[in-house]
Design a protein around this motif. Structure first.
Motif, PDB file in Angstrom:
ATOM      1  N   LYS A 162       0.882  -1.424  -0.072  1.00  0.00           N
ATOM      2  CA  LYS A 162      -0.173   0.137   0.034  1.00  0.00           C
ATOM      3  C   LYS A 162       0.975   1.163   0.044  1.00  0.00           C
ATOM      4  N   THR A 163       0.823   2.207  -0.881  1.00  0.00           N
ATOM      5  CA  THR A 163       1.510   3.033  -1.267  1.00  0.00           C
ATOM      6  C   THR A 163       0.855   4.432  -1.256  1.00  0.00           C
ATOM      7  N   ILE A 203       6.231   9.948  -0.915  1.00  0.00           N
ATOM      8  CA  ILE A 203       5.675   8.750  -1.136  1.00  0.00           C
ATOM      9  C   ILE A 203       6.102   7.923   0.161  1.00  0.00           C
ATOM     10  N   VAL A 204       5.201   6.807   0.555  1.00  0.00           N
ATOM     11  CA  VAL A 204       5.336   6.116   1.714  1.00  0.00           C
ATOM     12  C   VAL A 204       4.970   4.492   1.461  1.00  0.00           C
ATOM     13  N   SER A 205       5.634   3.583   1.363  1.00  0.00           N
ATOM     14  CA  SER A 205       5.047   2.133   0.983  1.00  0.00           C
ATOM     15  C   SER A 205       5.082   1.629   2.134  1.00  0.00           C
ATOM     16  N   GLU A 206       3.890   0.715   2.391  1.00  0.00           N
ATOM     17  CA  GLU A 206       3.672  -0.084   3.460  1.00  0.00           C
ATOM     18  C   GLU A 206       3.263  -1.641   3.161  1.00  0.00           C
ATOM     19  N   VAL A 207       3.745  -2.530   3.949  1.00  0.00           N
ATOM     20  CA  VAL A 207       3.153  -3.973   3.856  1.00  0.00           C
ATOM     21  C   VAL A 207       2.782  -4.179   5.206  1.00  0.00           C
ATOM     22  N   ASN A 208       1.407  -4.828   5.482  1.00  0.00           N
ATOM     23  CA  ASN A 208       0.906  -4.978   6.718  1.00  0.00           C
ATOM     24  C   ASN A 208       1.040  -3.916   7.575  1.00  0.00           C
ATOM     25  N   ASP A 209       0.863  -2.561   7.463  1.00  0.00           N
ATOM     26  CA  ASP A 209       1.007  -1.544   8.168  1.00  0.00           C
ATOM     27  C   ASP A 209       2.389  -1.115   8.656  1.00  0.00           C
TER      28      ASP A 209
END
Length: 144
Positions: free
Chosen positions: A107-108, A124-130
């Motif tokens: 999720k970006t 821009i910030v990208s996350e996986v599982n918060d």
């Protein structure tokens, strides 16, 4: 046809950006506002940047850039106009702390800092599982 967010139809989301398969690195539009978009990508076997179950750095950077393109593409979709082609103008910084794996959903969130005459500066910030996995700042430029 009216669409409500989140948009999880890969084909529809893919049509909002100029890239085409196999180079599409966004497959979901989770949220959209005047100065922010949250895009997604679920890493799969058929992704050209997936290698031995790991999504590569170049793919993550391309996903971040295409998240910006999705912001612009959805803006033009709402105005019922064709989206223009854009390019990465510059990357100021990118920090990657962890690479996603096959099956992960990235999720970006793109925050637009400035938009002027076809040039967009974004955080821009990208996350996986918060959990944050990458962050950066880039400029994109619309083709004239």
């Amino acid at each position: 046809m009216e669409h409500t967010l989140p948009l999880l139809d890969k084909a529809f989301v893919g049509n909002l950006i100029p890239q085409k398969f196999p180079f599409v690195m966004v497959d979901a539009l989770f949220s959209f506002s005047e100065n922010q978009v949250t895009a997604g990508l679920t890493v799969s076997d058929d992704n050209i940047f997936e290698h031995e179950t790991v999504f590569q750095e170049s793919g993550l950077i391309e996903h971040m850039a295409q998240s910006v393109a999705l912001f612009t593409g959805y803006q033009f979709y709402l105005k019922q106009e064709p989206a223009p082609t854009g390019y990465i103008g510059s990357i100021k910084t990118i920090t990657i702390t962890k690479l996603p794996k096959k099956g992960d959903t990235i999720k970006t969130t793109v925050n637009v800092l400035h938009e002027f005459m076809g040039v967009t500066l974004v955080d821009i910030v990208s996350e996986v599982n918060d959990q944050e996995i990458a962050r950066g700042q880039m400029k994109t430029v619309l083709a004239s």
